[in-house]
Design an enzyme around this catalytic site. Structure first.
Site, PDB file in Angstrom:
ATOM      1  N   HIS A 131      -2.344  -8.323  -0.156  1.00  0.00           N
ATOM      2  CA  HIS A 131      -2.550  -7.182  -0.786  1.00  0.00           C
ATOM      3  C   HIS A 131      -2.230  -7.390  -2.290  1.00  0.00           C
ATOM      4  O   HIS A 131      -1.035  -8.008  -2.746  1.00  0.00           O
ATOM      5  CB  HIS A 131      -1.764  -6.051  -0.459  1.00  0.00           C
ATOM      6  CG  HIS A 131      -1.555  -4.764  -1.230  1.00  0.00           C
ATOM      7  ND1 HIS A 131      -2.650  -4.230  -1.919  1.00  0.00           N
ATOM      8  CD2 HIS A 131      -0.466  -4.225  -1.623  1.00  0.00           C
ATOM      9  CE1 HIS A 131      -2.059  -3.165  -2.642  1.00  0.00           C
ATOM     10  NE2 HIS A 131      -0.830  -3.222  -2.450  1.00  0.00           N
ATOM     11  N   CYS A 187      -2.199   1.433   1.038  1.00  0.00           N
ATOM     12  CA  CYS A 187      -2.716   0.024   0.597  1.00  0.00           C
ATOM     13  C   CYS A 187      -3.287  -0.805   1.677  1.00  0.00           C
ATOM     14  O   CYS A 187      -3.739  -1.833   1.578  1.00  0.00           O
ATOM     15  CB  CYS A 187      -1.867  -0.622  -0.319  1.00  0.00           C
ATOM     16  SG  CYS A 187      -1.574   0.188  -1.724  1.00  0.00           S
ATOM     17  N   ASN A 203      -2.877  -3.205  -9.616  1.00  0.00           N
ATOM     18  CA  ASN A 203      -2.548  -2.883  -8.172  1.00  0.00           C
ATOM     19  C   ASN A 203      -3.991  -1.915  -7.944  1.00  0.00           C
ATOM     20  O   ASN A 203      -3.901  -0.552  -8.480  1.00  0.00           O
ATOM     21  CB  ASN A 203      -1.421  -2.154  -7.925  1.00  0.00           C
ATOM     22  CG  ASN A 203      -1.344  -1.792  -6.193  1.00  0.00           C
ATOM     23  OD1 ASN A 203      -2.172  -1.581  -5.870  1.00  0.00           O
ATOM     24  ND2 ASN A 203       0.027  -1.431  -6.049  1.00  0.00           N
TER      25      ASN A 203
END
Length: 321
Positions: free
Chosen positions: A244, A111, A274
């Site tokens: 993030h 990520c 996400n």
């Protein structure tokens, strides 16, 4: 190096928490309390990591003032959910834009891949090998996700974003890339087992969520403070923090740890879930129109395998007269 424009692509299908209530018994309130996620997007049949990347790239060029596809001389793709490991998303974007004989590279550092991709562009620019670059992030998490997994099956959404970077300022609204820091923390905690995606098994699993949570909070706060200190700035000099987009509680923890006023946090996790390395880039696309001269943005990321990083951007004051 300058960030000229950012654009995002999101699939139209919305998957609300009650889908998982019906699927595996998790209540919407339980999911919201632990993750901050209310809904997420799912790619349609026929969509995949590459098609979403292409759409994001087309949008950034369509919206960007004064830059044609033929001027792009570098494409960096970033994903951990590839549709094809040979014809990568960078190749798919190059093919769709019709720009021949330029470097195309796809990378993955989970990520945090967005900032590693930006660093690669920095290197090409510094060596004089490119002047206009596309960084394209795209995740098709639902292609790999096991929705029956009550630990992590409800976390993931799909989406893409593209950044247009240049070696010189192209417009007054451009953001200057002041600094980028990245690092790998694979030697700490349960870094190599906490989150895994083994393509042959086609399943994202997270057996050590607490370890991920703790280290994500720690590293995103620490690298944010580090990048500000390198520029002799404090958190009060930051107009927007874009972490993030993994978990609302992680983002809130990073805000508290750094002392940033909560209203300066950019968060899309409630409506998108996400979206991997695309999440912060999508947040940046949403934030760009709001930026005023003199304002600064910090993007801070953390990913499986425990890679992390931060980027400091500023919209410089416009010259007088």
């Amino acid at each position: 190096m300058y960030l000229h424009h950012v654009a995002a692509y999101l699939p139209t299908a919305v998957v609300a928490n009650d889908h998982f209530t019906r699927r595996n018994g998790l209540s919407s309130d339980w999911i919201m309390e632990r993750t901050g996620i209310r809904e997420r997007r799912r790619a349609a049949p026929g969509e995949n990591t590459n098609t979403m990347a292409v759409e994001a790239a087309r949008r950034v060029l369509h919206e960007a003032p004064g830059v044609a596809a033929a001027e792009i001389d570098l494409i960096i793709g970033a994903t951990y959910t590839p549709h094809d490991t040979i014809v990568t998303l960078a190749h798919a974007v190059q093919h769709a834009l019709g720009v021949a004989d330029i470097p195309v590279v796809s990378i993955s550092s989970a990520c945090s891949s967005l900032l590693n991709a930006v660093e690669i562009v920095q290197g090409y620019f510094a060596l004089g090998k490119a002047r206009r670059a596309l960084v394209v992030t795209s995740e098709h998490n639902t292609a790999y996700n096991n929705e029956d997994d009550t630990v992590a099956g409800h976390l993931w959404g799909d989406g893409a974003a593209a950044l247009l970077l240049s070696a010189e300022r192209l417009a007054p609204t451009d953001l200057r890339v002041v600094d980028v820091i990245t690092g790998g923390a694979a030697t700490v905690g349960k870094a190599t087992t906490a989150v895994t995606l083994q393509p042959l098994n086609r399943n994202i699993i997270m057996p050590h969520g607490r370890d991920v949570f703790q280290h994500a909070c720690q590293y995103m706060a620490r690298v944010t403070e580090q990048i500000l200190a390198r520029q002799q700035l404090t958190v009060q000099d930051v107009s927007w923090l874009i972490p993030h987009q993994a978990n609302g509680r992680i983002s809130d923890n990073v805000v508290r740890s750094t002392g940033l006023p909560p209203e300066r946090l950019v968060s899309n996790v409630e409506t998108l879930g996400n979206t991997g390395c695309a999440g912060a880039a999508i947040g940046l696309a949403d934030t760009l129109p709001r930026l005023q001269p003199g304002q600064r943005v910090v993007v801070t990321v953390f990913g499986g395998g425990y890679s992390y990083g931060a980027m400091l951007l500023v919209r410089d004051e416009e010259p007088a007269g």
